[in-house]
Design a protein around this motif. Structure first.
Motif, PDB file in Angstrom:
ATOM      1  N   UNK A  21     -25.328 -17.194  -7.388  1.00  0.00           N
ATOM      2  CA  UNK A  21     -26.171 -17.909  -6.422  1.00  0.00           C
ATOM      3  C   UNK A  21     -27.653 -17.817  -6.765  1.00  0.00           C
ATOM      4  N   UNK A  22     -27.976 -17.151  -7.879  1.00  0.00           N
ATOM      5  CA  UNK A  22     -29.358 -16.949  -8.325  1.00  0.00           C
ATOM      6  C   UNK A  22     -30.208 -16.284  -7.231  1.00  0.00           C
ATOM      7  N   UNK A  23     -29.612 -15.241  -6.610  1.00  0.00           N
ATOM      8  CA  UNK A  23     -30.312 -14.514  -5.552  1.00  0.00           C
ATOM      9  C   UNK A  23     -30.085 -13.007  -5.712  1.00  0.00           C
ATOM     10  N   UNK A  24     -30.228 -12.522  -6.931  1.00  0.00           N
ATOM     11  CA  UNK A  24     -29.951 -11.105  -7.181  1.00  0.00           C
ATOM     12  C   UNK A  24     -30.888 -10.184  -6.404  1.00  0.00           C
ATOM     13  N   UNK A  25     -32.045 -10.697  -5.979  1.00  0.00           N
ATOM     14  CA  UNK A  25     -32.987  -9.851  -5.246  1.00  0.00           C
ATOM     15  C   UNK A  25     -32.488  -9.521  -3.839  1.00  0.00           C
ATOM     16  N   UNK A  26     -31.409 -10.147  -3.399  1.00  0.00           N
ATOM     17  CA  UNK A  26     -30.898  -9.913  -2.053  1.00  0.00           C
ATOM     18  C   UNK A  26     -29.798  -8.849  -2.031  1.00  0.00           C
ATOM     19  N   UNK A  27     -29.685  -8.061  -3.091  1.00  0.00           N
ATOM     20  CA  UNK A  27     -28.643  -7.032  -3.132  1.00  0.00           C
ATOM     21  C   UNK A  27     -28.737  -6.085  -1.935  1.00  0.00           C
ATOM     22  N   UNK A  28     -29.944  -5.609  -1.627  1.00  0.00           N
ATOM     23  CA  UNK A  28     -30.114  -4.659  -0.531  1.00  0.00           C
ATOM     24  C   UNK A  28     -29.634  -5.214   0.793  1.00  0.00           C
ATOM     25  N   UNK A  29     -29.804  -6.535   1.004  1.00  0.00           N
ATOM     26  CA  UNK A  29     -29.368  -7.138   2.261  1.00  0.00           C
ATOM     27  C   UNK A  29     -27.850  -7.153   2.379  1.00  0.00           C
ATOM     28  N   UNK A  30     -27.157  -7.203   1.229  1.00  0.00           N
ATOM     29  CA  UNK A  30     -25.701  -7.089   1.262  1.00  0.00           C
ATOM     30  C   UNK A  30     -25.263  -5.637   1.431  1.00  0.00           C
TER      31      UNK A  30
END
Length: 251
Positions: free
Chosen positions: A33-42
């Motif tokens: 999804x080209x959103x690797x920066x959202x790992x912490x939110x998961x």
């Protein structure tokens, strides 16, 4: 004592694969999804599950006995493994290696190449892996000994142990939600974030020692209070270290 030890070893072995596979699945899905920066939110969903379950089981131990967390843990690990097997079927597949030979031999060569790559990465980044191993030993002390310390040394009721675990979980939430910003602040590399986490671990251990001193000095209520305060450092000692380490491994 042999049977409980064997059961705990079996639980540890079967649970060990789930968290890294979940992390790998999360990173693959975010990369697609080209959103690797959202790992912490998961990752924060794991924190919520940990905090609520730890609070509920330790609080109810006084009613249902000390065996309750083991049953809950076994059921939770089984459910997580089943969900994980379903999740991997939904993820985008890895790019297959093209070869004129049989797929089996191509897969074997791919595994061998991956093993060599991992060994090369480990040798090139050995300080990071040494730090993570030592930090993992410290967190094993937290996870294993703090509830026992509260129950046996400070004679805390199950509700207080639950509050301490809930405080630890609550402290993780803001760190994981802000993990992208916190780790990126360490612009000399994520090792700065890891160093901060380790320094906070020293302070956390000092607070536990103060709690033990107060408990020995016939002030168990103050001991429990300082133990709960020490648990509030869990976000900086565990979550910051976890997020930074995942960023290093992903890179």
């Amino acid at each position: 004592i042999a049977l409980p030890v064997l059961v705990m070893l079996a639980m540890g072995i079967t649970r060990a694969a789930v968290p890294p596979l979940l992390d790998a699945a999360a990173l693959r899905a975010l990369a697609a999804a080209q959103q690797t920066e959202r790992y912490g939110q998961l990752r924060v969903y794991g924190t919520v599950g940990y905090a609520l379950t730890a609070f509920a089981t330790t609080t109810l131990m006084d009613v249902f006995g000390n065996e309750l967390p083991f049953y809950v843990s076994a059921a939770g690990a089984f459910a997580a493994a089943r969900c994980l097997s379903k999740l991997y079927k939904l993820l985008p597949p890895h790019t297959a290696a093209t070869s004129s030979q049989s797929p089996l031999s191509a897969a074997g060569r791919e595994r061998n190449a991956a093993a060599r790559d991992v060994a090369k990465i480990a040798r090139a980044n050995w300080p990071f892996f040494v730090v993570v191993v030592v930090a993992g030993m410290a967190h094993a002390v937290y996870n294993t000994m703090v509830p026992y310390f509260l129950r046996k040394t400070l004679e805390a009721p199950g509700f207080v142990v639950g509050i301490a675990q809930l405080a630890a979980g609550a402290s993780e939430v803001p760190v994981f939600l802000l993990s992208k910003r916190l780790v990126n602040k360490a612009n000399r590399g994520t090792m700065v974030a890891i160093a901060v986490a380790l320094l906070c671990s020293v302070l956390r251990m000092a607070l536990y020692r103060l709690a033990a001193f107060l408990g020995d000095d016939q002030a168990p209520n103050y001991g429990m209070l300082f133990a709960c305060i020490a648990q509030c450092f869990h976000g900086l000692t565990f979550s910051l270290l976890w997020a930074a380490s995942v960023a290093v491994c992903d890179a």
